[in-house]
Design an enzyme around this catalytic site. Structure first.
Site, mmCIF file in Angstrom:
data_model
loop_
_atom_site.group_PDB
_atom_site.id
_atom_site.type_symbol
_atom_site.label_atom_id
_atom_site.label_comp_id
_atom_site.label_asym_id
_atom_site.label_seq_id
_atom_site.Cartn_x
_atom_site.Cartn_y
_atom_site.Cartn_z
ATOM 1 N N GLU A 168 45.037 67.626 -61.556
ATOM 2 C CA GLU A 168 46.325 67.460 -60.784
ATOM 3 C C GLU A 168 47.163 66.555 -61.751
ATOM 4 O O GLU A 168 48.408 66.406 -61.584
ATOM 5 C CB GLU A 168 46.011 66.823 -59.541
ATOM 6 C CG GLU A 168 45.865 68.069 -58.426
ATOM 7 C CD GLU A 168 45.847 67.274 -56.892
ATOM 8 O OE1 GLU A 168 46.407 66.358 -56.617
ATOM 9 O OE2 GLU A 168 45.465 68.146 -56.016
ATOM 10 N N ASP A 169 46.494 65.373 -62.077
ATOM 11 C CA ASP A 169 47.247 64.106 -62.544
ATOM 12 C C ASP A 169 47.022 63.701 -64.022
ATOM 13 O O ASP A 169 47.568 62.878 -64.424
ATOM 14 C CB ASP A 169 46.498 62.824 -61.719
ATOM 15 C CG ASP A 169 46.970 63.010 -60.300
ATOM 16 O OD1 ASP A 169 47.745 63.896 -59.587
ATOM 17 O OD2 ASP A 169 46.198 62.468 -59.395
#
Length: 191
Positions: A56-57
């Protein structure tokens, strides 16, 4: 495998901090791992806890997670990743906050893999604990850190608690105890 995952997560999240703090983000990831181990989940689930935000990051892909840590860990990380972020392209706009959170709540109600639900619970438990700790320190200013105000956070966390609790009878004692702890933390933060 845990120590390899810690190194991998440290490199992937280098320079990342918890929202509005000077606390390295890796602390959240190790807290999630710790919660999962404390509740009796195995090494692969704990490793997925360490890596749950990498796709996600960070630029890390699910394929890289699978190549390094195996299919089960990749499956768990994929289950913990917002779908829009699995195939996210640089410069592409993120889905609105409420849409992403509604998806998470619906997902919890449908997911059949206890390990994925436990991973999501450990993540949310550490998040609500951090919010409560910081709220005691800075008060209502904490809501300025987030993409949604108090009322929406209240809705999200209570909806999550309800969704997790609704699944208690389907899974083992570890899951039931973890859901109770999360629900209690939500009630304390949002009385």
């Amino acid at each position: 495998m845990i120590f390899e995952a810690i190194k991998f997560a440290c490199q992937a999240h280098e320079g990342h901090f918890r929202k509005g703090t000077n606390i390295p983000y890796i602390s959240h990831l190790t807290n999630v791992m710790k919660i999962l181990l404390e509740y009796g989940y195995d090494e692969e689930v704990a490793v997925a806890g360490l890596l749950h935000d990498t796709v996600e990051d960070t630029p890390v892909t699910i394929e890289q997670v699978e190549a390094k840590f195996g299919a089960k860990v990749a499956h768990l990380v994929k289950g913990a990743t917002e779908p829009s972020k699995l195939n996210h392209r640089e410069g592409e706009e993120e889905a609105p906050w409420k849409e992403r959170k509604s998806h998470t709540i619906d997902y919890v109600g449908r997911e059949q893999d206890e390990a994925i639900l436990a991973l999501a619970l450990a993540d949310k438990l550490d998040n609500i604990r951090a919010i409560a700790r910081d709220y005691r320190r800075v008060g209502d200013a904490i809501w300025d850190r987030f993409n949604a105000p108090y009322e929406q956070q209240n809705w999200y966390y209570y909806s999550l608690a309800e969704a997790f609790l609704s699944r208690q009878e389907e899974f083992g004692e570890e899951y039931r105890t973890l859901t109770e702890e999360f629900s209690e933390a939500v009630r304390e933060m949002f009385p």
